[in-house]
Design a protein around this motif. Structure first.
Motif, PDB file in Angstrom:
ATOM      1  N   LYS A 184      18.352  69.781  79.787  1.00  0.00           N
ATOM      2  CA  LYS A 184      18.043  68.544  80.514  1.00  0.00           C
ATOM      3  C   LYS A 184      18.282  68.750  81.992  1.00  0.00           C
ATOM      4  O   LYS A 184      17.458  68.400  82.835  1.00  0.00           O
ATOM      5  N   TYR A 366      22.181  61.748  89.807  1.00  0.00           N
ATOM      6  CA  TYR A 366      21.938  60.715  88.796  1.00  0.00           C
ATOM      7  C   TYR A 366      22.113  59.319  89.374  1.00  0.00           C
ATOM      8  O   TYR A 366      21.424  58.377  88.972  1.00  0.00           O
ATOM      9  N   ARG A 369      19.134  57.513  91.570  1.00  0.00           N
ATOM     10  CA  ARG A 369      17.843  57.174  90.961  1.00  0.00           C
ATOM     11  C   ARG A 369      17.471  55.709  91.116  1.00  0.00           C
ATOM     12  O   ARG A 369      16.331  55.384  91.379  1.00  0.00           O
TER      13      ARG A 369
ATOM     14  N   LEU B 166      24.530  60.323  73.937  1.00  0.00           N
ATOM     15  CA  LEU B 166      23.719  61.118  74.851  1.00  0.00           C
ATOM     16  C   LEU B 166      22.862  60.262  75.759  1.00  0.00           C
ATOM     17  O   LEU B 166      22.059  60.783  76.518  1.00  0.00           O
ATOM     18  N   GLU B 168      21.709  58.261  78.887  1.00  0.00           N
ATOM     19  CA  GLU B 168      22.092  58.133  80.294  1.00  0.00           C
ATOM     20  C   GLU B 168      21.119  57.167  80.936  1.00  0.00           C
ATOM     21  O   GLU B 168      19.963  57.495  81.149  1.00  0.00           O
ATOM     22  N   VAL B 169      21.649  55.977  81.242  1.00  0.00           N
ATOM     23  CA  VAL B 169      20.776  54.858  81.552  1.00  0.00           C
ATOM     24  C   VAL B 169      19.995  55.076  82.831  1.00  0.00           C
ATOM     25  O   VAL B 169      18.851  54.654  82.964  1.00  0.00           O
ATOM     26  N   ASN B 170      20.580  55.779  83.780  1.00  0.00           N
ATOM     27  CA  ASN B 170      19.902  55.872  85.075  1.00  0.00           C
ATOM     28  C   ASN B 170      18.608  56.642  85.012  1.00  0.00           C
ATOM     29  O   ASN B 170      17.825  56.607  85.958  1.00  0.00           O
ATOM     30  N   TYR B 171      18.355  57.351  83.912  1.00  0.00           N
ATOM     31  CA  TYR B 171      17.085  58.054  83.828  1.00  0.00           C
ATOM     32  C   TYR B 171      15.924  57.110  83.600  1.00  0.00           C
ATOM     33  O   TYR B 171      14.778  57.533  83.628  1.00  0.00           O
ATOM     34  N   PHE B 173      15.436  54.857  85.695  1.00  0.00           N
ATOM     35  CA  PHE B 173      15.006  54.600  87.072  1.00  0.00           C
ATOM     36  C   PHE B 173      14.425  55.895  87.613  1.00  0.00           C
ATOM     37  O   PHE B 173      14.797  56.951  87.130  1.00  0.00           O
ATOM     38  N   MET B 237      15.995  57.969  77.950  1.00  0.00           N
ATOM     39  CA  MET B 237      17.404  58.084  78.286  1.00  0.00           C
ATOM     40  C   MET B 237      17.994  59.401  77.817  1.00  0.00           C
ATOM     41  O   MET B 237      18.899  59.942  78.431  1.00  0.00           O
ATOM     42  N   THR B 238      17.509  59.899  76.682  1.00  0.00           N
ATOM     43  CA  THR B 238      18.117  61.103  76.129  1.00  0.00           C
ATOM     44  C   THR B 238      17.572  62.362  76.769  1.00  0.00           C
ATOM     45  O   THR B 238      18.316  63.293  77.028  1.00  0.00           O
ATOM     46  N   PHE B 239      16.280  62.399  77.008  1.00  0.00           N
ATOM     47  CA  PHE B 239      15.689  63.642  77.490  1.00  0.00           C
ATOM     48  C   PHE B 239      15.290  63.614  78.946  1.00  0.00           C
ATOM     49  O   PHE B 239      15.072  64.640  79.523  1.00  0.00           O
ATOM     50  N   ALA B 240      15.149  62.467  79.518  1.00  0.00           N
ATOM     51  CA  ALA B 240      14.691  62.323  80.905  1.00  0.00           C
ATOM     52  C   ALA B 240      13.275  62.854  81.054  1.00  0.00           C
ATOM     53  O   ALA B 240      12.679  63.400  80.133  1.00  0.00           O
TER      54      ALA B 240
END
Lengths: 415, 367, 621
Positions: A184, A366, A369, B166, B168-171, B173, B237-240
């Protein structure tokens, strides 16, 4: 009346049976590879080490030839790619080798510095590999590491890996670095991939040649293979390997890894020995944990981005050697200040190392964003080039709330 | 005919609406849409769902004024020749969906479930599975899906929610992704993929009232769209963005990431049960509709003798494209063309109904 | 157009190629649009004002009659008859005329009473017989006997007795009732004085006899086994207690044991069985129709239902199917059901077979029909749904939480018994990555010395388990049950030591077998045993794909089946109101309605508030 359905069923069944077994394999026709090690070999080849499980050891059944207490066997093959190595392995092992139970991939340091793009592309594409495989960098060669790994508490090395990486949070001196986060961070716009460091310890009781005691922390910082000890499994896991792109660029030692896990919000708890503020020769032990995720904000309004980190720690006393009454409010402030300072310096040290390497391991990118509206704007900003110059403001706050079983220490009688 | 008039209720309707839309959940659509749109991709199922539901609602309005199913209404509003043309068009729509579904299902099997099976065996097996179900009839298909729906939704949600560590909320955006203008063209593709929901109107006389059709469309399509959007959100969210655009089977990859402890891992094999069932049922539903429309066109008394023949033709046609990339490319183009059948044609009928039905009163609901 | 060879060829080609399906009658579906399904609502009678006027007229007449009787009384007592004779005659004639006018009103009032139960006996014997025939749905009900006889005396009195055969003690009836009434003293003059009192006191040597003049008491007593004697010209009846049905002479249930609840089971005698059912459901609405089946030897077959609840179309269809059996001899209920079922070739049962009368009574009250064949202790109940087979007999006598846990356990057991071996085979052959590593290596290691492939091992062990089960049925006496499970496990253990099978196979086969014993209905368990082998074959061949496909096919089959017109998977699909008793069970005070799928005549079973005591204050009495 039943003739047509019966003929139909017979034809279908015959077709199915005559077409072969569709790749079915009995459980004892397969050789299960538990871990793979990769090293650079001369002539642009790879030295691929396989650790293959012996099922009869765990099941208690005695095999026909004399029993061996070993639970796995290690084979090393020299081949240009991993797939070719598996072909050659088939000539060495009697059963068909299968990789879907691999728990960890160990990569030698030399190969990691050259770049991991070949490995990663093959691992992500073939269906048998998963992204929950642990990625480890060996100090030295992976072959020696895998051969030297003799777990004493576990029968199977796969169990050793799983238990090791399930209990990492007890000290956070190493992280659970699997392929998922590696890939990732490799592909996305910000963040640097990291991996776990494993090494072989000489078991001589001497640690690394020079270590720098950091701040008021009484403990020393090590990377794997540097811990001073005798006996035990020669292989140890400690520290983090930091990548830029797919190439290894540096290591973080145990304290820096702990600082990294604090900033990632992943730190569950840990012991720390700090110098007693009023009696620096004696240590005070505390058990601290994060009281909430660290509040990180990044301000990109000026040319140099400004990162602000606010940390709040909580903890309890576990030992006060000097007997000073740190449990009371007046003295406690001193100790909290001491702990905050220690953590402060360790984190700043880690950040300076990463800024020096130009790798944003904490992935501050991060947090920027939400500040952009479109992906094009985010990519145009190019955070990775701005990170080495970013200014970091850190605030650490500690509260020690509990004092264990004792509320104060009475002095030892002097005769 | 094969079915009894006027007996299917909301449960079977929801089942049929779900089976036509839920196959897109297991396809590669999240990674394609993610590549083109960025983190805005999760809005697309909502847009597609809204378009489809509004198409069904427009047609339900038409049914209140003109009796019959889709072909009969076309005959009344636009003439006999247009009815035959539309019948032919929808035969093409469902036939193509069936062909691509068989091919995609076979490819998935070879990729995930049985890697060493022969391609012929796999596609023939799916053809056989679907053919046996077509003999049973549409009502049974709707009922089985309604029966299995809690398990399907539960299993998918379980695998999505257990990847919580796993996320990640900011992904999600920057929220506009590559720009808001990419929303329209990608929604059209997904709407076309869900064109099969028209099945509710083709079998309209078999449902109890027009309200049943509307409720079935709303709950069935709506529920699947929410699920689809949730899958998008979890996937992003998991992989972006960049890592996610590479995957060919997003839901499967999410299931492979589940690792709660030493025992709850490697659960993606349970998913095979899920998508095999859904795939075979949707192929059967499409084949049944195709055969039904064929019998409407040619005035046949029954469809039973045609079933083996049409199944065999479908299986053979599904083997035509030589590799998977060509399959995906063809599929996306043809699904885009289904947009006409999904939305444009209902709008045409609706306008014709308004023009012609100005003096007609709406019939009251039965019961 | 001219009819030439082109058109002829076209037509013949169309006949060959264009397939016309054979015309079979459409299948029976129990649906809602039939004309005689529901009871006419009593409160929707038209002409409410008219009936009110009629009743007012009757009341006025009654008042007038009462006044007249009072005046007659005073006139006669005060001995002034001669002066008032004429006007009294006139008034009497007027009253008679008014009576004749009001008689149609009276008749309409009498006939509009739907339930006769509050009616009084009339003096005409034929009128009483007609009313009784209405109440008991004669001549359909064949075990209600109306026995005409005449009583010895001067003159000979015509009478009839009403009783339910199977519930009365025949010896007692003959010796202590008919004998003294019919055969003794010919010279009595019984019509003098109080007829009924004299009969009771002088002619009936029985322990209990009472008199009644209303039909409700008469019917209630006859339903409990008494005999009612009705005489010509008398508007009262004598009720003699003659109950003598079999109780506890019947045996315990063989395969449907229950911890709590009655332990009676049906036996082979026809009247004993019908008597048992009558003893459970003491209502006059219970109809037991008898049909004779078989041409060479005619066996009685009873269709049992509650007339005011069961759907009349369903009853007609059942009767039509049973009458439409043409065979030599039909001795077994299982054979009978295979003749009349919707899908006789599918192993899933479409009727519930039980040997307990309390279960039959419970299902009859829900609106189902019971079919009883003489000579067989098993009664079949139709129509049923798939979920009924997972209910046991005492599901309602225990608390909801306990019962729900047991029901979920049974369903889980059914799932395990179907899927576990094939799941193991599919995963161990094709999807080895789904097993945890330690388990995988343990199984692989234990298979080291076993020479057979895994599918063969499971096949052998399943086959031997089935053989042991079959043998256990035929081993006599107390050895039978011990041979079963213990033998299987010991055999399995010995096989493991001899390295014929691996240990995990023994565990799998044993759990599968035990789980299948948890299914309450024997035929459902047999069906699952059969399909388990097909699952094995497909799983060994195509892994989880084959397993999923077969599971889908079985689900489609279940959703397509009907049991006497009711879809098999009601009330889950198609969705119908069910009363809270499908998979899980709700509390007894919330079972408001009967199952909607049966389209019963009277939907409501209990009012919304069925614990009336809870909502009222406690009083001090």
């Amino acid at each position: 009346m039943y003739l047509r359905p019966v003929i139909f069923v017979l034809c279908t069944v015959l077709t199915l049976i005559a077409a072969g077994c569709n790749g079915a394999q009995e459980l004892d026709e397969v050789a299960y590879i538990l871990s793979v090690g990769l090293d650079a070999a001369p002539n642009n080849q790879l030295a691929i080490t396989y650790r293959i499980a012996i099922p009869t050891t765990i099941s208690g059944v005695e095999p026909s030839q004399g029993s061996s207490k070993k639970s796995s066997v290690v084979v090393t093959v020299i081949a240009p790619t991993m797939t070719d190595g598996r072909n050659l392995l088939n000539s060495i092992i009697s059963r068909s080798p299968k990789v879907f139970h691999i728990k960890t991939i160990v990569i030698g340091e030399e190969l990691a510095r050259k770049g991991l793009s070949d490995l990663v592309s093959s691992v992500m594409r073939f269906r048998d590999y998963r992204e929950t495989i642990i990625l480890a960098i060996a100090r030295g060669s992976a072959k020696d590491l895998i051969v030297a790994n003799q777990p004493e508490l576990d029968v199977l090395p796969s169990r050793w890996v799983e238990s090791m990486f399930q209990s990492y949070y007890e000290s956070s001196y190493y992280l659970r670095a699997d392929l998922h986060q590696f890939y990732k961070r490799l592909k996305n716009e910000t963040g640097a991939p990291y991996a776990v460091v494993m090494g072989i310890n000489p078991l001589s009781g001497k640690g690394q040649a020079e270590n720098r005691p950091l701040g008021e922390d009484k403990g020393r910082a090590y990377i794997a293979s540097q811990i001073p000890r005798y006996n035990g499994n020669p292989v140890e896991v400690c520290g983090t390997a930091v990548f830029k792109g797919d190439k290894l660029v540096g290591f973080l030692d145990s304290k820096q890894t702990r600082a990294l896990s604090i900033l990632l919000g992943d730190w569950k708890r840990g012991f720390m020995s700090v110098e007693d503020p009023l009696l620096p020769t004696k240590p005070v032990n505390v058990n601290i944990h994060l009281s909430g995720k660290p509040a990180i904000t990044v301000d990109i309004s000026s040319a140099i981005p400004a990162i602000t980190i606010k940390l709040s720690l909580e903890g309890e006393f576990t030992a006060i050697s000097s007997g000073i009454n740190y449990e009371s409010e007046d003295y406690k402030v001193l100790l909290e200040h001491q702990v905050s300072n220690t953590i402060f310096e360790q984190i700043l040290d880690m950040l300076s190392v990463t800024q020096g390497l130009g790798t944003d391991v904490v992935n501050f990118g991060y947090y920027i964003r939400p500040l952009f509206n479109t992906i094009q704007a985010l990519e145009a900003y190019n955070w990775n080039s701005k990170y080495p110059e970013a200014s970091i403001t850190l605030e650490v706050e500690t509260h020690l709330r509990r004092s264990g079983l004792m509320r104060k220490t009475m002095p030892i009688r002097e005769d | 005919m094969q079915y009894q008039t006027g007996r299917m209720g909301t449960a079977e309707g929801i089942g049929l609406a779900v089976i036509m839309t839920i196959t897109s959940v297991f396809s590669s659509s999240p990674s394609f849409i993610l590549e083109k749109m960025g983190p805005l991709a999760w809005v697309v199922p909502f847009v597609a769902g809204t378009l489809i539901i509004s198409a069904i609602f427009l047609l339900a309005y038409t049914f209140n004024r003109f009796p019959g199913d889709l072909v009969a209404i076309t005959e009344q509003l636009l003439g006999k020749a247009a009815a035959k043309l539309i019948c032919l068009y929808y035969i093409f729509v469902f036939f193509s969906i069936a062909i691509f579904l068989i091919r995609e299902l076979t490819e998935n099997t070879l990729l995930i479930a049985l890697p060493y099976v022969d391609l012929n065996i796999a596609s023939l097996w799916y053809g056989l599975g679907a053919a046996v179900i077509v003999y049973a009839g549409l009502e049974s298909i709707g009922r089985v899906i309604y029966l299995a729906l809690p398990f399907i939704i539960g299993l998918i949600l379980f695998s999505l929610i257990t990847t919580y560590p796993l996320w990640e909320v900011n992904y999600l955006f920057p929220w506009q992704g590559y720009g808001l203008n990419t929303l329209v063209e990608n929604s059209v593709g997904l709407t076309g993929m869900q064109a099969g929901v028209i099945i509710l109107t083709i079998f309209a006389p078999s449902f109890q009232t027009a309200r049943t059709i509307k409720a079935a469309a709303m709950f069935g399509v709506g529920g699947v769209c929410i699920l689809h959007s949730f899958i998008f959100v979890v996937f992003i969210m998991t992989f972006a963005l960049k890592a996610g655009s590479e995957k060919i089977l997003p839901l499967f990859e999410i299931a492979r990431l589940v690792y709660l402890n030493r025992y709850i891992q490697h659960i993606e094999s349970i998913f095979i049960l899920l998508w095999v069932t859904i795939g075979i049922l949707s192929i059967a539903a499409c084949l049944f509709t195709c055969l039904f429309l064929l019998s409407r066109l040619a005035n046949l008394a029954t469809i039973r003798p045609l079933i083996p023949a049409i199944t065999f033709i479908t299986v053979e046609l599904s083997r035509l494209p030589p590799d998977i990339t060509l399959v995906v490319k063809l599929a996306s183009k043809i699904y885009l063309s289904h947009f006409f059948g999904a939305l444009i044609f209902p709008i045409i009928l609706f306008i014709a109904a308004i023009i012609k039905g100005r003096r007609k009163k709406a019939c009251t609901y039965v019961r | 157009m001219v009819d030439n060879i082109v058109f002829k060829l076209y037509r013949s080609a169309k006949n060959i190629l264009g397939y016309q399906p054979p015309s079979i009658p459409s299948p029976f579906v129990l649906d809602e649009q039939r004309p005689y399904d529901s009871l006419p609502r009593v409160d929707l009678l038209p002409n409410n004002e008219k009936s009110l006027a009629d009743l007012a007229a009757l009341l006025r007449y009654a008042n007038r009659l009462q006044d007249f009787a009072g005046r007659m009384d005073t006139v006669l007592r005060s001995n002034v008859w001669t002066e008032h004779a004429k006007e009294i005659h006139l008034e009497f004639a007027a009253l008679e005329k008014q009576l004749s006018e009001l008689t149609p009103v009276l008749l309409r009032y009498d006939q509009s009473n739907i339930t006769h139960n509050f009616q009084r006996l009339s003096t005409s014997i034929s009128e009483n017989k007609k009313i009784l025939a209405d109440i008991y749905h004669l001549p359909r009900n064949t075990d209600i006997i109306i026995r005409d006889f005449s009583i010895a005396g001067t003159p000979r009195i015509q009478a009839f007795a009403v009783f339910i055969e199977g519930m009365v003690d025949n010896d007692f009836l003959n010796t202590s009732m008919f004998h003294p009434l019919m055969l003794f003293d010919d010279s009595r003059k019984l019509y003098n004085n109080d007829f009924i009192e004299r009969i009771i006191k002088e002619c009936l040597p029985s322990t209990q006899a009472k008199r009644s003049d209303s039909f409700d008491m008469l019917v209630a007593s006859v339903n409990s086994g008494a005999t009612a004697l009705i005489f010509d010209g008398i508007d009262e009846a004598i009720i003699v207690d003659t109950s003598g049905w079999e109780h506890r002479g019947v045996d315990r249930p063989q395969i449907e044991q229950s911890v709590q609840g009655s332990q009676a089971a049906f036996s082979e005698n026809f009247r004993i069985n019908t008597g048992l059912i009558r003893s459970m459901l003491r209502t006059s609405d219970l109809v037991i129709e008898t049909v004779k089946v078989g041409t060479r030897s005619q066996i009685n077959c009873a269709i049992i239902y509650i007339d005011s609840i069961a759907n009349a179309t369903l009853v007609n269809e059942t009767r039509r199917r049973i009458r439409g059996i043409a065979t030599d001899y039909l001795g077994d209920t299982g054979e009978l059901m295979q003749f009349i079922e919707d899908h006789p070739s599918i192993p899933f049962p479409q009727s519930l077979s039980t040997e307990r009368p309390d279960r039959v009574a419970g299902h009859l009250v829900e609106g189902r029909i019971a079919i009883l064949l003489e000579g067989n202790p098993f009664v079949h109940i139709v129509p049923v749904s798939f979920f009924t087979f997972f209910h046991s007999a005492e599901d309602f006598s225990l608390k909801p939480i306990v019962v729900n846990f047991m029901r979920i356990l049974r369903l889980f057991g059914a799932l395990i018994s179907t899927l576990l071996p094939s799941f193991y085979i599919a995963i161990s052959y094709f999807h080895q990555e789904a097993l945890p590593t330690e388990l995988l290596l343990a199984i692989a290691g234990s298979r080291e010395n076993v020479p057979f492939p895994a599918w063969f091992e499971i096949f052998i062990m399943e086959l031997s388990f089935e053989l042991i089960r079959e043998a256990g049925i035929r081993v006599p006496g107390f050895l039978g049950s011990s041979v079963g499970i213990v033998g299987a496990l010991i055999l399995g253990q010995a096989a493991v030591f001899a390295h014929i099978v691996s240990p995990i196979i023994v565990i799998i086969v044993a759990s599968t077998g035990l789980a299948s014993f948890g299914i309450p209905e024997y035929r459902m368990a047999s069906a699952i045993r059969i399909i388990r082998f097909i699952f094995l074959i497909l799983a060994a061949n195509l892994g989880l794909v084959g397993l999923a496909t077969l599971l889908l096919w079985i689900a489609i089959l279940l959703c397509r089946m009907k049991s006497f017109g009711v879809p098999y998977m009601t009330p889950v699909v198609p969705k119908t109101l069910s009363g809270y008793d499908v998979v899980l069970r709700g509390p007894v005070f919330q079972q408001w309605s009967r199952p909607d799928a049966l389209n019963v005549k009277d939907q409501r079973r209990q009012p919304l508030i069925s614990r009336v005591w809870k909502n009222f204050n406690r009083r001090n009495d």
